[in-house]
Write a protein that holds these residues in place. Structure first.
Motif, mmCIF file in Angstrom:
data_model
loop_
_atom_site.group_PDB
_atom_site.id
_atom_site.type_symbol
_atom_site.label_atom_id
_atom_site.label_comp_id
_atom_site.label_asym_id
_atom_site.label_seq_id
_atom_site.Cartn_x
_atom_site.Cartn_y
_atom_site.Cartn_z
ATOM 1 N N VAL A 242 0.843 -1.195 0.000
ATOM 2 C CA VAL A 242 0.000 0.000 0.000
ATOM 3 C C VAL A 242 0.880 1.248 0.000
ATOM 4 O O VAL A 242 2.034 1.213 0.422
ATOM 5 C CB VAL A 242 -0.935 0.030 1.224
ATOM 6 C CG1 VAL A 242 -1.817 -1.201 1.257
ATOM 7 C CG2 VAL A 242 -0.142 0.137 2.520
ATOM 8 N N GLY A 289 -7.093 -0.912 5.148
ATOM 9 C CA GLY A 289 -6.621 -1.837 4.125
ATOM 10 C C GLY A 289 -7.623 -2.168 3.046
ATOM 11 O O GLY A 289 -7.403 -3.079 2.245
ATOM 12 N N ARG A 292 -5.786 0.148 -1.656
ATOM 13 C CA ARG A 292 -4.317 0.034 -1.679
ATOM 14 C C ARG A 292 -3.632 1.373 -1.842
ATOM 15 O O ARG A 292 -2.546 1.607 -1.295
ATOM 16 C CB ARG A 292 -3.896 -0.904 -2.822
ATOM 17 C CG ARG A 292 -2.386 -1.162 -2.870
ATOM 18 C CD ARG A 292 -2.038 -2.171 -3.928
ATOM 19 N NE ARG A 292 -1.788 -1.558 -5.223
ATOM 20 C CZ ARG A 292 -0.593 -1.172 -5.659
ATOM 21 N NH1 ARG A 292 0.470 -1.307 -4.871
ATOM 22 N NH2 ARG A 292 -0.440 -0.654 -6.855
ATOM 23 N N LYS A 306 0.143 4.610 9.442
ATOM 24 C CA LYS A 306 -0.100 3.313 8.809
ATOM 25 C C LYS A 306 1.268 2.682 8.576
ATOM 26 O O LYS A 306 1.932 2.958 7.563
ATOM 27 C CB LYS A 306 -0.862 3.479 7.501
ATOM 28 C CG LYS A 306 -1.285 2.141 6.885
ATOM 29 C CD LYS A 306 -2.315 2.334 5.798
ATOM 30 C CE LYS A 306 -2.644 1.001 5.121
ATOM 31 N NZ LYS A 306 -3.143 -0.017 6.072
ATOM 32 N N ASP A 308 2.588 -0.029 7.621
ATOM 33 C CA ASP A 308 2.960 -0.881 6.493
ATOM 34 C C ASP A 308 2.935 -0.149 5.159
ATOM 35 O O ASP A 308 2.932 -0.790 4.099
ATOM 36 C CB ASP A 308 2.053 -2.108 6.425
ATOM 37 C CG ASP A 308 0.584 -1.736 6.216
ATOM 38 O OD1 ASP A 308 0.221 -0.568 6.456
ATOM 39 O OD2 ASP A 308 -0.201 -2.623 5.819
#
Length: 559
Positions: A242, A289, A292, A306, A308
């Motif tokens: 992402v 999530g 993306r 976020k 990740d």
């Protein structure tokens, strides 16, 4: 009002137990330890720590040790909500006061604050400036006040927010509790201004550096808008995970988001012109999530956590390197590798130049405010002054009042009332006060030029960022950015056949001519170009067709 760890009867073992059992942390990092020690000693502290380095723990742990409330002044409601939920999961009592609450929720928060004791209170700077809120806190003033995103308090910061200018007066109204200011970036000028605006007492500055080895920086030069769109699509399809694509304008955000959606990409968007409900919905889609890609203006950013996020792409150059570092730094908060890519098109500089053409206070406006204030009671409220000057927005009026306060022509009392002061021989003129913002505009222009120079440079990207923030030390190269992996001077190697061998008894070479920025130069195998920057023995040159390359100075000669 100051409380030390010893006075609170808290031993190192007790702190370690709190870390393990409440926060799930086995040990503090060096910077965190220094900040927490300073806070518990009751010192005014400025912590400059990179994104993802655990700034929140620097106030959450002291909040669990200090006897009273910890007040956290935060610029974004969404950030408060995120922090509140995390604290509740840890079993820590926390409340928020902001415009997103229902009447019932606000009443419940006020009731809990009224009880006093140990808790964390989140509020916006606008709420902190409210006399009603200060009266609520007066019965049990906080043991610590935390100023998050503290660069916002500085007129030299990249996200100057006038509401932050009221914080010093609010601190005085609360009996001047110790302050912890937090930010990811601050130049020397910003640090000095934070110190001044907070009226800090021997501000303890703890700077852990901005370097984050997991971020891989690169710049892709493009020659037209169509090529830029193609590059974005290529990057999005070639990059897993992402990420965020930042654009400078609402139109650019909407156009790109629409095109990506048509192509079947999992995308949403965020900008200041969306309704609040739609902004929240789109943010939740990305954070949870369900989408993306987030395409956004810089309205999406501060406090967004976020971990990740694997990539951040900038569709246009930001206004300065502070903004670029903050925005690109939203990638890789989990410590894993992440890509930070800037698409550079020379024409995009004009967009930022348009934004820089702001209306700053003039000498005539400052004089008009003083004249209006003279018709009011000796001590007057901001609302009374604002009502007599309907042509001024609240934000612009607050900036003008800041100038008058800095010039010692106005002061603010504990109840947030204003009072004009008698000028002295040392009092600056209105023109001198207005000149401060003339200077700021010039600094903003220089900051944009530095951002452009970064985009065009052939040097290590991290080295350039560290130099800008005065944090380079003996840092040489990151070995992961585009320029380290493929030095521009070597990207198109020059054949040695083009240079005749030197005779065996060759005399020493003549010193290379001085190369000035803006001069016309020639390089073997290339056309005549214009020098954009000179850094040590490396020269960056713009050639026709918007091609930019960097060469060793020994190969560059005047045209």
């Amino acid at each position: 009002m100051q409380a030390t760890a010893n006075q609170s009867g808290k031993s190192g073992k007790h702190i370690q137990r709190l870390l393990r059992t409440v926060f799930g942390v086995t040990r503090l990092r060096a910077g965190q330890q220094d900040v927490i020690d300073s806070v518990l000693a009751g010192r005014d502290t400025l912590a400059i720590m990179p994104t993802g380095s655990g700034k929140s723990l620097c106030y959450q742990l002291p909040a669990a040790l200090l006897p009273g409330a910890t007040l956290v002044v935060s610029p974004l409601i969404s950030l408060m909500k995120d922090q509140l939920e995390k604290l509740h999961e840890l079993g820590i009592t926390a409340v928020q006061l902001n415009s997103s609450l229902s009447r019932t929720e606000e009443d419940e928060a006020i009731a809990r604050i009224s009880q006093g004791g140990r808790l964390i209170i989140f509020c916006t700077p606008e709420r902190l400036a409210s006399p009603d809120f200060l009266s609520l806190l007066a019965s049990a003033p906080p043991s610590l006040v935390v100023i998050d995103e503290a660069h916002c308090i500085s007129q030299w910061g990249h996200d100057f927010r006038p509401a932050y200018l009221e914080i010093a007066a609010a601190l005085r109204a609360l009996g001047r509790p110790p302050v912890l200011a937090l930010t990811a970036t601050a130049t020397g000028e910003v640090i000095d201004d934070i110190d001044t605006q907070l009226e800090a007492r021997k501000l303890q500055v703890i700077n852990t550096g901005i370097y984050r080895a997991n971020l891989r920086y690169r710049v892709i030069q493009v020659t037209n808008a169509g090529e830029k769109q193609d590059e974005v699509l290529r990057l999005l399809r070639e990059t897993a995970g992402v990420g965020i694509v930042y654009a400078a304008t609402v139109k650019a955000v909407e156009d790109l988001a629409a095109r990506l959606a048509e192509l079947g990409e999992s995308v949403t968007c965020y900008h200041g012109k969306l309704a609040a409900r739609e902004r929240k919905h789109n943010q939740d889609l990305f954070m949870n999530g369900e989408r993306r890609i987030m395409v956004a203006t810089n309205a999406f950013g501060m406090g967004i956590d976020k971990p990740d996020t694997r990539f951040v792409i900038h569709l246009q150059v930001p206004a300065n390197l502070e903004a670029y570092y903050q925005e690109s730094g939203r990638a890789g908060r989990d410590g894993l590798p992440a890509d930070c890519t800037l698409l550079y098109f020379q024409e995009d500089k004009r967009v930022q130049q348009f934004f820089l053409a702001k209306h700053y206070p003039t000498a005539e406006e400052v004089a008009a405010i003083v004249a209006a204030a003279q018709t009011l009671p000796a001590t007057f409220a901001f609302a009374a002054l604002a009502s007599s000057l309907p042509e001024f927005s609240d934000g612009h009026l607050k900036v003008c009042l800041k100038l008058l306060k800095d010039g010692k022509l106005l002061r603010q009392d504990r109840k947030l009332g204003y009072r004009l002061t008698a000028p002295s021989s040392a009092t600056p003129s209105y023109a001198q006060l207005a000149q401060i913002y003339v200077d700021k505009q010039e600094r903003d222009k220089q900051a944009l030029e530095q951002m452009v120079a970064y985009a065009q440079s052939g040097l290590c990207r991290w080295k350039l960022l560290l130099d800008y923030f005065g944090d380079a030390g003996d840092f040489e190269r990151c070995c992961t950015c585009d320029n380290c992996l493929s030095p521009p001077a070597l990207a198109a190697p020059i054949s040695l056949d083009e240079f005749p061998p030197a005779p065996a008894e060759a005399p020493p070479p003549a010193p290379a001519p001085q190369i000035a920025v803006g001069s016309r130069v020639r390089v073997p195998r290339y056309q005549i170009g214009t020098v954009l920057s000179v850094a040590g023995d490396q020269v960056t040159i713009a050639f026709p067709e918007n091609t930019t390359r960097t060469f060793m100075a020994e190969f560059v000669v005047p045209a």
